[in-house]
Enzyme design. Structure first.
Site, mmCIF file in Angstrom:
data_model
loop_
_atom_site.group_PDB
_atom_site.id
_atom_site.type_symbol
_atom_site.label_atom_id
_atom_site.label_comp_id
_atom_site.label_asym_id
_atom_site.label_seq_id
_atom_site.Cartn_x
_atom_site.Cartn_y
_atom_site.Cartn_z
ATOM 1 N N ASP A 142 -18.209 24.648 43.795
ATOM 2 C CA ASP A 142 -17.289 25.688 43.333
ATOM 3 C C ASP A 142 -15.832 25.245 43.503
ATOM 4 O OD1 ASP A 142 -16.693 28.179 42.241
ATOM 5 O OD2 ASP A 142 -16.545 29.139 44.203
ATOM 6 N N ASN A 166 -23.095 32.802 34.811
ATOM 7 C CA ASN A 166 -21.911 32.138 34.256
ATOM 8 C C ASN A 166 -21.759 32.338 32.742
ATOM 9 O OD1 ASN A 166 -22.025 29.367 36.636
ATOM 10 N ND2 ASN A 166 -20.743 31.204 36.687
HETATM 11 C C1 IPE Z 1 -21.345 29.754 41.627
HETATM 12 O O1 IPE Z 1 -19.988 29.814 41.456
HETATM 13 C C2 IPE Z 1 -22.017 29.050 40.494
HETATM 14 C C3 IPE Z 1 -21.764 27.615 40.382
HETATM 15 C C4 IPE Z 1 -21.049 26.891 41.184
HETATM 16 C C5 IPE Z 1 -22.408 26.964 39.281
HETATM 17 P P1 IPE Z 1 -19.272 31.064 40.753
HETATM 18 O O2 IPE Z 1 -17.843 30.721 40.692
HETATM 19 O O3 IPE Z 1 -19.955 31.381 39.483
HETATM 20 O O4 IPE Z 1 -19.571 32.238 41.786
HETATM 21 P P2 IPE Z 1 -18.750 33.570 42.086
HETATM 22 O O5 IPE Z 1 -18.520 34.253 40.772
HETATM 23 O O6 IPE Z 1 -17.480 33.174 42.757
HETATM 24 O O7 IPE Z 1 -19.642 34.347 43.016
HETATM 25 C C1 IPE Z 2 -17.663 26.065 39.629
HETATM 26 O O1 IPE Z 2 -16.286 26.139 39.533
HETATM 27 C C2 IPE Z 2 -18.296 25.495 38.390
HETATM 28 C C3 IPE Z 2 -19.029 26.485 37.596
HETATM 29 C C4 IPE Z 2 -19.288 27.715 37.938
HETATM 30 C C5 IPE Z 2 -19.510 26.035 36.295
HETATM 31 P P1 IPE Z 2 -15.571 27.447 38.987
HETATM 32 O O2 IPE Z 2 -15.432 27.317 37.508
HETATM 33 O O3 IPE Z 2 -16.287 28.660 39.438
HETATM 34 O O4 IPE Z 2 -14.154 27.324 39.664
HETATM 35 P P2 IPE Z 2 -13.327 28.496 40.334
HETATM 36 O O5 IPE Z 2 -14.201 29.140 41.372
HETATM 37 O O6 IPE Z 2 -12.977 29.462 39.239
HETATM 38 O O7 IPE Z 2 -12.136 27.818 40.916
HETATM 39 MG MG MG Z 3 -16.115 29.815 41.085
#
Ligand code: IPE
Ligand code: IPE
Ligand code: MG
Length: 247
Positions: free
Chosen positions: A21, A69
């Site tokens: 993340d 997502n």
């Molecule tokens: C979790 O991260 C999913 C992945 C890293 C693929 P998210 O960014 O989607 O999770 P939330 O929304 O902060 O809980």
């Molecule tokens: C995790 O990084 C990757 C995916 C969920 C695909 P994020 O896209 O959630 O990055 P932040 O949390 O918004 O910084």
């Molecule tokens: Mg995230």
């Protein structure tokens, strides 16, 4: 063969799971679009696979795209799907040569034919490898996993009394791996976000503020040090001897 005979050092986890993340925030800090962060996230993943293999970790499971997502803006979702194709064509040969076996876990029905066939290509090309198993959770959710496992068990006509934890686990998406010993989440959030709900029952949790594109050997080693210092009890009592049978 030899590997299975060698006693594994218990301070090194056999299986590490990572919620990768923080890509979006990493890009935002650079005044770049979120997809720029995801691209650098792929490089961090390849680095991390290498570092895990070098340290004798046998299984690495990463959360790449969650069932939730899809709620993101269309351009980010389609950018992530295109990135799968780019990542497979850029890194598959390298990973195959380094002994990585790739498995994809998640619901493949909702992804496009092109993405599905890229994943299939990655799995087929690396199926013979044994150094480390990289499971990529894509369109994956822990709740989806439990439901799909129950559905498969029901479809086989199992009677209720035939179903126990070990049997249900055989239907789970990660049945090819032991439960994760160490569960890492980068990006500073302290939540599971529907990752391995079933499998992480007794995983050691490590949360780090490091944003995923910056993750590398130093952060992995810090998590491994933390893991090595933990006492895993699985509900028991430390150093307890099994109770002698009373006459
Ligand atoms: C979790 O991260 C999913 C992945 C890293 C693929 P998210 O960014 O989607 O999770 P939330 O929304 O902060 O809980
Ligand atoms: C995790 O990084 C990757 C995916 C969920 C695909 P994020 O896209 O959630 O990055 P932040 O949390 O918004 O910084
Ligand atoms: Mg995230």
């Amino acid at each position: 063969m030899l590997k299975s005979l060698v006693q594994q050092d218990p301070r090194i986890p056999r299986h590490v799971a990572i919620v990768m993340d923080g890509n979006g925030r990493w890009a935002k800090r650079r005044f770049m679009p979120r997809i720029f962060g995801h691209k650098h996230g792929v490089d961090a993943l390849v680095r991390t696979v290498q570092a895990c293999a070098d340290r004798g970790i046998e299984y690495l499971t990463v959360f790449a795209f969650s069932s939730e997502n899809w709620k993101r803006p269309n351009d980010e979702v389609s950018g992530l799907m295109s990135l799968v194709l780019v990542a497979v064509s850029k890194y598959l040969t390298k990973l195959e040569k380094e002994g990585v076996r790739i498995r994809i876990v998640g619901d493949r029905n909702a992804v496009s034919e092109r993405v599905r066939s890229a994943w299939q290509q990655a799995e087929n090309a690396t199926a013979h490898n044994t150094r480390i198993t990289l499971s990529v959770a894509f369109n994956y959710g822990g709740r989806w996993d439990i439901v799909q496992a129950c559905r498969r068990a029901l479809a086989l006509g199992l009677r209720p009394e035939e179903l126990d934890e070990a049997r249900l686990n055989q239907f789970m998406a990660l049945s090819h791996a032991p439960d994760p010993d160490l569960f890492i989440r980068t990006g500073g959030e302290m939540r599971i976000s529907n990752f391995l709900l079933w499998q992480a029952a007794y995983s050691e949790l490590v949360f780090t503020d490091c944003l995923w594109p910056e993750f590398g050997e130093a952060e992995l080693d810090a998590a491994l040090r933390s893991y090595a210092s933990r006492e895993r009890r699985f509900g028991g009592v430390p150093d307890a001897q099994p109770q002698a049978l009373q006459a």
